[in-house]
Design an enzyme around this catalytic site. Structure first.
Site, PDB file in Angstrom:
ATOM      1  N   ARG A 178      33.455  46.578  68.230  1.00 26.01           N
ATOM      2  CA  ARG A 178      33.942  47.884  67.658  1.00 26.01           C
ATOM      3  C   ARG A 178      35.635  47.993  67.772  1.00 26.01           C
ATOM      4  O   ARG A 178      36.310  48.221  66.748  1.00 26.01           O
ATOM      5  CB  ARG A 178      33.327  49.021  68.352  1.00 26.01           C
ATOM      6  CG  ARG A 178      31.895  49.243  68.071  1.00 26.01           C
ATOM      7  CD  ARG A 178      31.518  50.531  68.552  1.00 26.01           C
ATOM      8  NE  ARG A 178      31.613  51.519  67.546  1.00 26.01           N
ATOM      9  CZ  ARG A 178      32.689  52.294  67.626  1.00 26.01           C
ATOM     10  NH1 ARG A 178      33.358  52.420  68.743  1.00 26.01           N
ATOM     11  NH2 ARG A 178      33.175  53.386  66.902  1.00 26.01           N
ATOM     12  N   CYS A 196      38.531  32.447  71.009  1.00 23.98           N
ATOM     13  CA  CYS A 196      39.495  31.908  70.268  1.00 23.98           C
ATOM     14  C   CYS A 196      40.462  32.684  69.048  1.00 23.98           C
ATOM     15  O   CYS A 196      40.015  31.908  68.012  1.00 23.98           O
ATOM     16  CB  CYS A 196      39.208  30.526  69.929  1.00 23.98           C
ATOM     17  SG  CYS A 196      39.016  29.638  71.524  1.00 23.98           S
TER      18      CYS A 196
HETATM   19  N1  LLP Z   1      21.069  56.977  59.169  1.00 25.38           N
HETATM   20  C1  LLP Z   1      21.491  56.054  58.187  1.00 25.38           C
HETATM   21  C2  LLP Z   1      20.904  55.911  57.003  1.00 25.38           C
HETATM   22  C3  LLP Z   1      22.558  55.586  58.832  1.00 25.38           C
HETATM   23  O1  LLP Z   1      23.348  54.625  57.864  1.00 25.38           O
HETATM   24  C4  LLP Z   1      23.223  55.718  59.940  1.00 25.38           C
HETATM   25  C5  LLP Z   1      24.627  54.800  60.414  1.00 25.38           C
HETATM   26  C6  LLP Z   1      22.546  56.336  61.076  1.00 25.38           C
HETATM   27  C7  LLP Z   1      21.666  57.163  60.476  1.00 25.38           C
HETATM   28  C8  LLP Z   1      23.248  56.909  62.360  1.00 25.38           C
HETATM   29  O2  LLP Z   1      24.344  57.312  62.293  1.00 25.38           O
HETATM   30  P1  LLP Z   1      25.209  57.769  63.873  1.00 25.38           P
HETATM   31  O3  LLP Z   1      24.438  58.904  64.100  1.00 25.38           O
HETATM   32  O4  LLP Z   1      24.851  56.728  64.869  1.00 25.38           O
HETATM   33  O5  LLP Z   1      26.747  57.845  63.287  1.00 25.38           O
HETATM   34  N2  LLP Z   1      28.754  50.449  63.415  1.00 25.38           N
HETATM   35  C9  LLP Z   1      29.613  51.319  63.113  1.00 25.38           C
HETATM   36  C10 LLP Z   1      28.782  52.563  62.878  1.00 25.38           C
HETATM   37  C11 LLP Z   1      27.862  52.303  61.589  1.00 25.38           C
HETATM   38  C12 LLP Z   1      26.788  53.414  61.225  1.00 25.38           C
HETATM   39  C13 LLP Z   1      26.072  52.976  60.003  1.00 25.38           C
HETATM   40  N3  LLP Z   1      25.104  53.875  59.874  1.00 25.38           N
HETATM   41  C14 LLP Z   1      30.263  51.881  64.582  1.00 25.38           C
HETATM   42  O6  LLP Z   1      30.146  51.121  65.605  1.00 25.38           O
HETATM   43  O7  LLP Z   1      30.956  52.912  64.504  1.00 25.38           O
END
Ligand code: LLP
Length: 418
Positions: free
Chosen positions: A312, A342
């Site tokens: 992240r 690296c």
């Molecule tokens: N539903 C759908 C269709 C989604 O695409 C996502 C997240 C969620 C629910 C859940 O979202 P949350 O409640 O966790 O915000 N890797 C990134 C976050 C990517 C989120 C992608 N979709 C990070 O580390 O910030």
């Protein structure tokens, strides 16, 4: 609130000293608190208590079987985006009738797998996907329960990589165009329209954009019902943010109240897909200081965790708080906390004022329970780290550390090269 607190100078997870776990499993490792997972889930779930609802935890945030199990035992469903996540959800004991399946690029084999379970609904993201799912359902002699994931064109005011509800994003079907697709879906022989869904982005720290999206969804539901299309589920996705540093996101209660207020008499089951808000602050990454380099242009703290373990900071420039496992009186200095990989993009913190670290000491990278392990990789042929779950005064390794053999699992040298 979470269960990673100091007792005296030592950081504990619930009733276990983090150092004790490090001594047993080595570093780095992810550490989760069952109590925090449960209390966050319950706080979110009870916030929606006034309405018929299902909390489908978003597996992409943390898909460890034991973590998923915590939520399925509490009656939760799972939001999945791949065949692999359906498999994990099932292995963790999820009820298929509480699984929702989103994603812009579902493959035919994944659609077949989902239809064989059978899941609560597909959140469909394009007209072509709709037609394909109908065909596959027909060939399997079943009917596909569907909602269309609409793109409401709302600005979530978050990092561009994790905003999904704008017209320019690849996700969902343009909300205006979606009526045509709904009419089409309603005529397809192997498709059963049951809902509407949307997800506008992640790490949102205001309710405004959610409210705007729900207003547009409500108008759409009215329009669809006027067309004679039955809508029984409204899926509002996930996206509620957490405090990594100074953010002050709304409490789930405020979030729920703001949404519910927009939906009087809607006569639908609400589906929510929270990920980060449940698990983000329920996990940390524990790492050991290998070396310190001081006195040049910059001071570096070189630790044994790297961007392959927690991407992240490198990918989004995100802030993860870092604190010592053992507190003591010492000066603070400005450092970059970096890993052994690296490339210069490998850092966990940049220009951070931290208590002067010593080689061999343990550090906790806080708020690492969401999109931590799930986004980790074997880059630089680094075995992936273990995941540990604390339950009161006991801890359990819920995924073992990978070994060198795991790195080449499935690889082979072809005959001509032997
Ligand atoms: N539903 C759908 C269709 C989604 O695409 C996502 C997240 C969620 C629910 C859940 O979202 P949350 O409640 O966790 O915000 N890797 C990134 C976050 C990517 C989120 C992608 N979709 C990070 O580390 O910030």
């Amino acid at each position: 609130m979470h269960d990673f607190q100091y007792r005296g100078d030592e950081l504990f997870c619930e009733d276990v000293a983090v150092r004790k776990i490090a001594d047993a499993v080595g570093t780095p490792f992810y550490l989760y608190s069952r109590h925090t997972l449960e209390s966050h889930f319950q706080a979110f779930d009870s916030a929606f208590g006034k309405m018929d609802h299902i909390i489908c935890f978003s597996a992409k945030a943390n898909s460890n079987l034991a973590v998923l199990r915590v939520f399925t035992r509490l009656g939760g469903g799972v939001d999945v985006v791949s065949g692999g996540e359906i498999y994990r959800a099932m292995q963790a004991g999820a009820k298929p009738e509480k699984i929702v399946y989103s994603g812009v690029g579902k493959r035919p084999d994944e659609i077949e797998f989902a239809l064989s379970q059978p899941i609560l609904m597909f959140n469909i993201e394009s007209s072509q996907e709709l037609v394909l799912i109908d065909q596959i359902a027909g060939s399997l002699g079943t009917k596909a329960p569907v909602s269309l994931r609409v793109n409401p064109d709302v600005d979530p005011k978050t990092h561009p990589y994790i905003s999904t509800g704008l017209k320019k994003n690849k996700f969902g079907i343009n909300i205006k165009k979606s009526v045509d697709d709904y009419i089409l879906a309603n005529t397809l022989p192997n498709t059963r329209v049951i809902g509407v869904s949307c997800h506008i982005g992640s790490q949102l720290t205001e309710v405004g954009p959610f409210v705007e999206a729900v207003q547009r969804i409500k108008d759409l539901v009215a329009r669809l019902r006027a067309e004679g299309i039955q809508i029984r589920y409204i899926d509002l996705g996930g996206g509620l943010g957490i405090t990594y540093n100074q953010e002050e996101p709304p409490h789930p209660r405020e979030y729920a109240e703001a949404l519910i207020k927009e939906l009087p008499g809607i006569d639908c089951t609400l589906i929510l897909e929270p990920g980060r808000v449940i698990v983000g602050n329920a996990g940390i990454l524990v790492t050991k200081v290998l070396y310190t380099k001081e006195g040049g242009e910059k001071n570096f703290v070189i630790v044994d965790a790297a961007m392959n373990d927690l991407i992240r900071p490198s990918l989004y420039g995100s802030y993860q708080r870092i604190q010592p496992i053992h507190k003591k009186d010492r000066v603070e200095i400005m450092v970059d906390v970096v890993g052994p990989i690296c490339e210069s993009g490998d850092f966990l913190a940049k220009d951070r004022k931290l208590p002067k670290a010593e080689s061999g000491e343990l550090l906790a990278v806080m708020s690492a329970g969401a999109y931590g392990f799930t986004m980790s990789s074997n880059y630089n042929s680094r075995p992936r780290v273990p995941e540990v779950l604390v339950d009161k005064d006991r801890f359990y390794v819920v995924r073992r550390r990978e070994e060198y053999e795991d790195l080449i699992h499935g690889e082979s040298i072809p005959e001509p090269l032997k």
